[in-house]
Design a protein around this motif. Structure first.
Motif, short mmCIF file in Angstrom:
data_model
loop_
_atom_site.label_atom_id
_atom_site.label_comp_id
_atom_site.label_asym_id
_atom_site.label_seq_id
_atom_site.Cartn_x
_atom_site.Cartn_y
_atom_site.Cartn_z
N ALA A 20 3.63 1.44 12.15
CA ALA A 20 3.35 0.12 11.58
C ALA A 20 2.61 0.25 10.25
O ALA A 20 2.90 -0.50 9.30
CB ALA A 20 2.55 -0.71 12.56
N LEU A 21 1.67 1.17 10.16
CA LEU A 21 0.97 1.39 8.90
C LEU A 21 1.93 1.83 7.80
O LEU A 21 1.87 1.34 6.67
CB LEU A 21 -0.14 2.43 9.08
N GLY A 22 2.83 2.74 8.13
CA GLY A 22 3.82 3.18 7.16
C GLY A 22 4.72 2.04 6.71
O GLY A 22 5.04 1.90 5.52
N LEU A 23 5.14 1.20 7.64
CA LEU A 23 5.96 0.04 7.31
C LEU A 23 5.20 -0.92 6.41
O LEU A 23 5.74 -1.44 5.43
CB LEU A 23 6.42 -0.65 8.59
N TYR A 24 3.93 -1.15 6.72
CA TYR A 24 3.09 -2.02 5.89
C TYR A 24 2.98 -1.48 4.46
O TYR A 24 3.15 -2.22 3.48
CB TYR A 24 1.71 -2.17 6.53
N ILE A 25 2.68 -0.20 4.34
CA ILE A 25 2.55 0.43 3.02
C ILE A 25 3.87 0.31 2.25
O ILE A 25 3.88 0.00 1.05
CB ILE A 25 2.11 1.90 3.15
N ARG A 26 4.95 0.53 2.92
CA ARG A 26 6.27 0.47 2.29
C ARG A 26 6.59 -0.95 1.81
O ARG A 26 7.04 -1.16 0.70
CB ARG A 26 7.31 0.96 3.29
N ARG A 27 6.36 -1.92 2.67
CA ARG A 27 6.69 -3.32 2.33
C ARG A 27 5.78 -3.89 1.25
O ARG A 27 6.19 -4.76 0.51
CB ARG A 27 6.65 -4.18 3.58
N ARG A 28 4.55 -3.44 1.22
CA ARG A 28 3.62 -3.93 0.20
C ARG A 28 3.82 -3.24 -1.15
O ARG A 28 3.19 -3.61 -2.13
CB ARG A 28 2.18 -3.72 0.66
N GLY A 29 4.70 -2.24 -1.18
CA GLY A 29 4.99 -1.56 -2.44
C GLY A 29 3.88 -0.66 -2.92
O GLY A 29 3.74 -0.40 -4.11
N LYS A 30 3.06 -0.17 -2.00
CA LYS A 30 1.94 0.70 -2.36
C LYS A 30 2.40 2.09 -2.82
O LYS A 30 1.70 2.76 -3.55
CB LYS A 30 0.95 0.85 -1.20
N LEU A 31 3.56 2.50 -2.35
CA LEU A 31 4.14 3.78 -2.76
C LEU A 31 5.60 3.57 -3.12
O LEU A 31 6.31 2.83 -2.44
CB LEU A 31 4.04 4.81 -1.62
N ASP A 32 6.06 4.24 -4.16
CA ASP A 32 7.47 4.14 -4.52
C ASP A 32 8.30 5.16 -3.75
O ASP A 32 7.76 6.02 -3.05
CB ASP A 32 7.67 4.30 -6.02
N ASP A 33 9.62 5.05 -3.86
CA ASP A 33 10.51 5.93 -3.11
C ASP A 33 10.32 7.40 -3.46
O ASP A 33 10.40 8.27 -2.60
CB ASP A 33 11.97 5.53 -3.35
N LYS A 34 10.05 7.68 -4.72
CA LYS A 34 9.86 9.07 -5.15
C LYS A 34 8.62 9.68 -4.49
O LYS A 34 8.65 10.80 -3.99
CB LYS A 34 9.74 9.14 -6.67
N SER A 35 7.52 8.92 -4.45
CA SER A 35 6.29 9.41 -3.81
C SER A 35 6.49 9.59 -2.32
O SER A 35 6.03 10.58 -1.74
CB SER A 35 5.14 8.44 -4.07
N LEU A 36 7.15 8.63 -1.67
CA LEU A 36 7.41 8.75 -0.24
C LEU A 36 8.26 9.98 0.06
O LEU A 36 8.04 10.67 1.05
CB LEU A 36 8.09 7.49 0.28
N GLY A 37 9.25 10.25 -0.79
CA GLY A 37 10.07 11.44 -0.62
C GLY A 37 9.25 12.72 -0.71
O GLY A 37 9.47 13.66 0.06
N LYS A 38 8.31 12.74 -1.64
CA LYS A 38 7.44 13.92 -1.77
C LYS A 38 6.54 14.08 -0.55
O LYS A 38 6.36 15.19 -0.05
CB LYS A 38 6.60 13.82 -3.04
#
Length: 136
Positions: A20-38
């Motif tokens: 749920a925390l990961g989903l929240y961070i993702r939906r709020r745009g706190k990290l972009d796709d490139k950072s999440l991939g890293k």
């Protein structure tokens, strides 16, 4: 009955809270796709192998080693892999996609969800034995 439910909730809830925390961070745009991939790459290529090694190293394998369990797991893996491959062959007409399909069915989220669940239910001995079985 209530005690069993509390054990189950205590075992599963931490994993769902992290998801749920990961989903929240993702939906709020706190990290972009490139950072999440890293982050994913570091987690799977560095932290996960280290954690599996540590679990196996710390576990009292001599006390928990069970040859019948290892044979059972090996036969179960062969059966699951064979069924996944057979299903892919029977349902996917494109030859180049069958391997990916079979691997997607065969390799689940055991490492991501199973190891934390086993650790919360059985402690170091259980997680060490489970890590030993997945450390192919």
């Amino acid at each position: 009955m209530l005690n069993h439910m509390l054990v189950a909730v205590n075992a599963v809830l931490p994993s769902f809270l992290i998801i749920a925390l990961g989903l929240y961070i993702r939906r709020r745009g706190k990290l972009d796709d490139k950072s999440l991939g890293k982050f994913n790459s570091i987690a799977f290529r560095v932290f996960l192998p280290f954690q599996i090694f540590k679990n196996v190293y710390d576990a009292p394998i001599g006390e928990t080693f069970d040859l019948k369990l290892i044979v059972f797991v090996a036969l179960g893996l062969l059966l699951a892999g064979g069924l996944a491959l057979l299903t892919a062959i029977l349902t996917e007409p494109r030859l180049d996609r069958r391997g990916v399909m079979a691997q997607g069915m065969f390799r689940g989220n055991y490492v991501l969800l199973g190891i934390p669940l086993i650790e919360s239910l059985f402690g170091a001995a259980g997680v060490g034995l489970a890590s030993l079985m997945i450390s192919d």
